[in-house]
Design an enzyme around this catalytic site. Structure first.
Site, PDB file in Angstrom:
ATOM      1  N   ASP A 169       0.829  -1.211   0.000  1.00  0.00           N
ATOM      2  CA  ASP A 169       0.000   0.000   0.000  1.00  0.00           C
ATOM      3  C   ASP A 169       0.862   1.259   0.000  1.00  0.00           C
ATOM      4  O   ASP A 169       1.826   1.359   0.773  1.00  0.00           O
ATOM      5  CB  ASP A 169      -0.885  -0.030   1.257  1.00  0.00           C
ATOM      6  N   GLU A 193      -2.447   6.390  -8.046  1.00  0.00           N
ATOM      7  CA  GLU A 193      -3.319   7.386  -7.398  1.00  0.00           C
ATOM      8  C   GLU A 193      -3.114   8.764  -8.005  1.00  0.00           C
ATOM      9  O   GLU A 193      -1.997   9.148  -8.333  1.00  0.00           O
ATOM     10  CB  GLU A 193      -3.004   7.437  -5.902  1.00  0.00           C
ATOM     11  N   GLY A 212      -7.476   7.355   8.415  1.00  0.00           N
ATOM     12  CA  GLY A 212      -7.635   7.580   9.854  1.00  0.00           C
ATOM     13  C   GLY A 212      -9.108   7.676  10.217  1.00  0.00           C
ATOM     14  O   GLY A 212      -9.978   7.307   9.437  1.00  0.00           O
ATOM     15  N   GLY A 269     -11.382   3.977   4.124  1.00  0.00           N
ATOM     16  CA  GLY A 269     -12.674   3.336   4.408  1.00  0.00           C
ATOM     17  C   GLY A 269     -13.136   3.495   5.853  1.00  0.00           C
ATOM     18  O   GLY A 269     -14.332   3.606   6.128  1.00  0.00           O
ATOM     19  N   ASN A 308     -10.367   0.391   0.736  1.00  0.00           N
ATOM     20  CA  ASN A 308      -9.245   0.172   1.642  1.00  0.00           C
ATOM     21  C   ASN A 308      -9.653   0.509   3.074  1.00  0.00           C
ATOM     22  O   ASN A 308     -10.098   1.629   3.347  1.00  0.00           O
ATOM     23  CB  ASN A 308      -8.069   1.069   1.245  1.00  0.00           C
ATOM     24  N   THR A 329      -7.291   1.503   9.410  1.00  0.00           N
ATOM     25  CA  THR A 329      -7.340   1.986  10.798  1.00  0.00           C
ATOM     26  C   THR A 329      -8.326   1.175  11.638  1.00  0.00           C
ATOM     27  O   THR A 329      -8.023   0.789  12.772  1.00  0.00           O
ATOM     28  CB  THR A 329      -7.727   3.485  10.815  1.00  0.00           C
TER      29      THR A 329
HETATM   30  P1  13P Z   1      -8.154   3.925   6.733  1.00  0.00           P
HETATM   31  O1  13P Z   1      -6.969   3.652   7.589  1.00  0.00           O
HETATM   32  O2  13P Z   1      -8.757   5.264   6.978  1.00  0.00           O
HETATM   33  O3  13P Z   1      -9.176   2.835   6.804  1.00  0.00           O
HETATM   34  O4  13P Z   1      -7.641   3.995   5.237  1.00  0.00           O
HETATM   35  C1  13P Z   1      -7.031   2.869   4.688  1.00  0.00           C
HETATM   36  C2  13P Z   1      -6.424   3.171   3.395  1.00  0.00           C
HETATM   37  O5  13P Z   1      -6.944   3.892   2.568  1.00  0.00           O
HETATM   38  C3  13P Z   1      -5.139   2.542   3.122  1.00  0.00           C
HETATM   39  O6  13P Z   1      -4.665   2.839   1.854  1.00  0.00           O
END
Ligand code: 13P
Length: 230
Positions: free
Chosen positions: A21, A74, A121, A156, A176, A179
Site C-alpha cells: 500500500d 493514485e 484515519g 474506508g 481500503n 485503521t
Molecule cells: P483507513 O486507515 O482510513 O481505513 O484507510 C485505509 C487506506 O486507505 C489505506 O490505503
C-alpha cells in the site's frame, strides 16, 4: 515472510492478494514484486502530474513483465484526516476527471485510486465531505463501456454506511480499510489480556484477536455486498 503469506493466500477459499500500500519508492515496489507480492500500489501522487505518470508507468511496466501482479496508481491527494476538510474543499487536490482518463491510459494501471475527499484515519466529523459526483463521472468516463479499470476508495474507516452505498453505486470496486482493523486488533488484545491476567498462553490470545479481526472484515464484506462473488 512473503512465502508464508503467499501460501496462506493461495490456500484461502476466496481470492486474496498480497498488497503493497502507498509505496512512494519505485525500488521498493520492484523489490516487493520480485519477492512475490501480487498487488502493488505506487503512490506518486505527491509528484507533479507528469512525474506521477512516469513513475507509475515504470512500476506498471516492471510488474506486468513479471506477470500475475496488478498495479494501483493514485491521482490527487488522499491525506490524513487532519487535512480532510481542506482537501475535500480544494478542487485542485481532488482527481480531475479528464486527467484521470489520461493517467490510466498513459500508465496502464490495473486499478485506479482517484482522490475524492476521503482520508486515512478516523474522520474528525460525522459527515465528511466526499465528492460522490466526481467519483461517478470518473467511473463513467473510464468504465462506461464495461469495467476496464476498477476504482479504489481509500480511507474506508469511519465512512458512514450510506456513504459506502453511494460510493459503490458511483463505481467503488475496492475499499481500503486499515485503521479500523488496527483498532480492532489492539482493542481485542487489550480486552483479552485485561480479562485473563493470570493466563500466559499466546495461542489463546491469538485466536481471540483473529476472531475479532475476522468479524470486522466480515462486517465490511457484508456492507460491500462481496458475499458469494469470489
Ligand atoms: P483507513 O486507515 O482510513 O481505513 O484507510 C485505509 C487506506 O486507505 C489505506 O490505503
Amino acid at each position: 515472510m512473503v512465502n508464508i503469506f503467499r501460501t496462506l493466500a493461495e490456500s484461502a477459499p476466496v481470492p486474496v492478494c498480497l498488497h503493497l500500500d502507498h509505496s512512494t519508492s519505485i525500488d521498493y515496489c520492484k523489490k516487493c514484486a520480485d519477492a512475490g507480492y501480487t498487488n502493488i500500489m505506487i503512490d506518486a501522487s505527491k509528484q507533479s502530474y507528469e512525474e506521477n505518470i512516469r513513475q507509475t508507468k515504470e512500476v506498471v511496466d516492471y510488474c506486468h513483465a513479471i506477470g500475475g501482479i496488478s498495479v494501483e496508481g493514485e491521482l490527487g491527494t488522499v491525506g490524513g484526516v487532519e487535512d480532510q476538510i481542506k482537501v475535500a474543499e480544494d478542487e485542485a487536490q481532488l482527481a480531475n476527471p479528464e486527467q484521470s482518463v489520461e493517467f490510466v491510459e498513459r500508465t496502464g494501471v490495473d486499478i485506479f485510486a482517484p482522490a475524492i475527499g476521503t482520508a486515512h484515519g478516523v474522520y474528525k466529523t460525522k459527515n465528511p465531505k466526499i465528492d460522490f459526483e466526481r467519483m461517478a463521472v470518473i467511473h463513467k468516463m473510464l468504465n462506461g463501456n464495461g469495467i476496464k479499470t476498477p476504482l479504489v476508495v481509500h480511507g474506508g474507516t469511519g465512512l458512514p454506511d450510506d456513504y459506502v452505498t453511494k460510493l459503490l453505486a458511483a463505481g467503488g470496486a475496492k475499499f481500503n480499510v486499515s485503521t479500523e482493523l488496527k483498532h480492532t486488533l489492539l482493542d481485542a488484545k487489550w480486552e483479552y489480556l485485561s480479562a485473563h491476567r493470570d493466563e500466559y498462553d499466546p495461542g489463546k490470545l491469538d485466536v481471540f484477536v483473529r476472531d475479532a479481526t475476522r468479524k470486522a472484515v466480515m462486517h465490511w464484506m457484508d456492507k460491500l455486498g462481496c458475499e458469494g462473488k469470489a
